[in-house]
Design a protein around this motif. Structure first.
Motif, short mmCIF file in Angstrom:
data_model
loop_
_atom_site.label_atom_id
_atom_site.label_comp_id
_atom_site.label_asym_id
_atom_site.label_seq_id
_atom_site.Cartn_x
_atom_site.Cartn_y
_atom_site.Cartn_z
N TYR A 133 0.84 -1.19 0.00
CA TYR A 133 0.00 0.00 0.00
C TYR A 133 0.88 1.24 0.00
N LYS B 65 -5.21 -5.05 -1.57
CA LYS B 65 -5.50 -5.25 -2.99
C LYS B 65 -6.13 -6.63 -3.18
N ASP C 53 -6.23 -8.43 -5.78
CA ASP C 53 -5.36 -9.33 -6.53
C ASP C 53 -4.39 -10.06 -5.60
N ALA D 222 -6.50 3.30 -4.49
CA ALA D 222 -6.32 2.23 -5.47
C ALA D 222 -7.69 1.71 -5.87
N ASN E 101 -8.77 -1.17 -7.24
CA ASN E 101 -9.15 -2.55 -6.93
C ASN E 101 -8.65 -2.94 -5.55
N ALA E 102 -8.94 -2.07 -4.57
CA ALA E 102 -8.47 -2.30 -3.21
C ALA E 102 -9.52 -1.84 -2.22
#
Length: 441
Positions: free
Chosen positions: A221, A371, A373, A418, A420-421
Motif C-alpha cells: 500500500y 489489494k 489481486d 487504489a 481494486n483495493a
C-alpha cells in the motif's frame, strides 16, 4: 498587520522600476497588465476550469490536477465562512490558476501569488487581472517571483501571516514545511504536496529519511505510505516549533503521482504520539501492524519462523492515525453540493471521491489497504468483484470464543487511492478464507 506589497517588501526583495515592454498576445476579453521588465510573451493555451478561463503559456500545468484544486478552493471557502477574512499565499503558483480560483470562487480578501520563474510574470498578471486588483484602498492580489522559502520567511519576518498557504511543490522537497508553518496564522490551513513516488514505494529509503525523517521500505500500500510519510514529516517539523498539526483530508492522485494533504495548525506540544510511530508488513502472511516507540524492541509477526527472518519489513516513523476528518469532509461535500459542483448527474467523480474519503474516516479501519489481486493470489482463486467481497466482509459473523455470541461483520470500504483495493479491519488470513468460500459457492 502588514500586507505584503511592493512597498512593504524588504530592500533585498524589492523590484526594479518597471520598463516599457510590448504587451503579450492574449484573447481580447483579457485585461492586460504589464508591470515588470520580465513580463514576456507566451504561447496562447486557453484553458477553462469551473467556468474560469485562463492562459497556461509555457508554465507547467496539469489539467488532471483540477480535483486537487477543487478541494483546495472548497477548503478555503469553508474557512472564510467561520473567519473574518481569508488571506492566501500561493507559494508556487505556476500560471496562477489556483490564485485566480481562490479570488474568484473562495472570495479571498488577499492572495499573494508567488512563482520562482519570473518569465511567467506576464502570464500570471494576465490571468489574475480578471479580478479587480484593488478593493477600495486595499490590494486584492500581488504577484512576486522568489524562492518559496524566501517569500514565506520574509512574510514571517514582517509578521505578515496568512490564513491559507498552498505549496504545490515537486519531488520530495520538504524544506518548505517549517517556512510555511512560520508564515501561517494559528488555526490556519496549509496544503502541502509531494510527488516522490519512489520514496513512497520504499525505493529510496535514505531520501525519505532525509526529507521526512522516515525510513520507508517497500509495502503493497505504498501510495498510502506516501501520504503518511508526508503527514509524519509535517508533524515532526511542527513539533520542533511548538505546534501541532491535524490532517483534515489526504488526497492521492495517480498522475504524477501526487500526494496532497490539508493540515490545520495550532499551538501545542506533541504529547500524544500514538499516531506517530512505525508500520510493519509481513510478506509471508500479508498482515500489517502498528508499533509505538515503546514497542520497537517487540516488533515481530506471529507467523515468523527462523527460516524466513526477512519476511517482516518496518517503515517509520510515520503518521499512523486517521487520514481524514469525516465531519470536515462532510462540510466540504455539502458546500460542493451548494455550489452545484455535484448532484443531479454532475460532478460524479468529485462526489464519489468525497464519499469514499468519508467512508475511509471510519475509526474502525486501520492504516493501509488490501489489494484484491493479492488476496486472490494467496487464496489461489480468481478475484471476485469488489462489491461481492465487501458485502461478504460486512455481513460475516464473527464468533466470540469466550462469550459465545455473534458480533457484527468487519468494517470495509473502497479505497480512494487504489481502484481494486479495500480498507478493512479483517485479517489477511480471514480475507483469504472468505474469498475461497465465495469461489466454492
Amino acid at each position: 498587520m502588514l500586507s505584503l506589497s511592493f512597498k512593504t517588501l524588504s530592500p533585498f526583495l524589492s523590484f526594479s522600476p518597471p520598463k516599457p515592454q510590448p504587451k503579450p498576445l492574449f484573447p481580447s476579453n483579457y485585461h492586460q497588465i504589464s508591470l515588470c521588465s520580465n513580463a514576456t510573451s507566451h504561447s496562447s493555451t486557453l484553458q477553462t476550469e469551473r467556468g474560469l478561463q485562463f492562459e497556461v503559456g509555457n508554465s507547467f500545468f496539469r489539467p488532471e490536477s483540477f480535483t486537487g484544486r477543487d478541494l483546495a478552493v472548497l477548503a478555503a471557502a469553508l474557512y472564510k465562512r467561520s473567519k473574518p477574512e481569508l488571506r492566501v499565499l500561493d507559494a508556487m503558483c505556476g500560471c496562477g490558476v489556483r490564485s485566480l480560483r481562490y479570488l474568484a470562487e473562495a472570495d479571498a480578501d488577499f492572495v499573494l501569488a508567488n512563482d520562482g520563474n519570473d518569465e511567467n510574470r506576464g502570464l500570471i498578471l494576465s490571468n489574475l487581472s480578471q479580478i479587480p486588483r484593488f478593493s477600495g484602498d486595499n490590494k486584492r492580489w500581488v504577484v512576486t517571483h522568489f524562492d518559496a522559502n524566501r517569500i514565506m520567511t520574509e512574510c514571517y519576518l514582517q509578521r505578515d501571516f496568512f490564513d491559507f498557504i498552498d505549496v504545490d511543490s515537486f519531488g520530495s522537497d520538504s524544506s518548505f514545511l517549517r517556512s510555511a508553518f512560520n508564515a501561517l496564522k494559528l488555526d490556519g490551513l496549509v496544503y502541502v504536496t509531494s510527488t516522490d513516488g519512489y520514496s513512497a514505494g520504499g525505493h529510496r529509503p535514505h531520501n525519505s529519511l532525509a526529507s521526512y525523517g522516515a525510513y520507508v521500505r517497500p509495502m503493497p500500500y505504498a501510495n498510502e505510505i506516501g501520504l503518511r510519510m508526508l503527514i509524519g514529516g509535517a508533524v515532526r517539523e511542527a513539533a520542533v516549533m511548538g505546534y501541532c498539526v491535524t490532517p483534515l483530508f489526504s488526497y492521492y492522485s495517480y498522475h504524477g503521482p501526487v500526494f496532497r494533504v490539508l493540515l490545520r495548525m495550532d499551538r501545542g506540544k506533541l504529547t500524544d504520539i500514538r499516531h506517530y510511530g512505525f508500520i510493519s508488513y509481513c510478506h509471508k502472511c500479508g498482515n500489517s501492524l502498528a508499533y509505538s516507540w515503546d514497542e520497537l524492541g517487540n516488533i515481530s509477526c506471529p507467523c515468523s519462523e527462523a527460516k524466513s527472518p526477512r519476511s517482516l519489513v518496518v517503515s517509520g516513523p510515520l503518521w499512523t492515525g486517521p487520514l481524514h476528518q469525516a465531519s470536515y469532509l462532510t462540510d466540504i461535500l455539502n458546500l460542493a453540493e451548494e455550489w452545484g459542483w455535484i448532484g443531479e448527474g454532475v460532478g460524479l467523480d468529485l462526489e464519489k471521491l468525497l464519499k469514499q474519503m468519508i467512508e475511509e474516516s471510519n475509526p474502525d479501519l486501520p492504516f493501509g489497504y488490501t489489494k484484491l489481486d493479492e488476496v486472490a493470489s494467496r487464496a489461489k482463486v480468481n478475484s471476485p468483484p469488489l462489491r461481492t467481497i465487501m458485502s461478504a466482509l460486512q455481513k460475516r459473523d464473527r464468533k466470540a470464543m469466550v462469550l459465545e455470541i455473534f458480533m457484527e461483520g468487519y468494517a470495509a470500504c473502497r479505497s480512494h487511492i487504489a481502484c481494486n483495493a479495500i480498507k478493512t479491519n479483517c485479517p489477511m488470513t480471514t480475507c483469504i478464507s472468505i474469498m475461497q468460500e465465495l469461489q466454492d459457492q
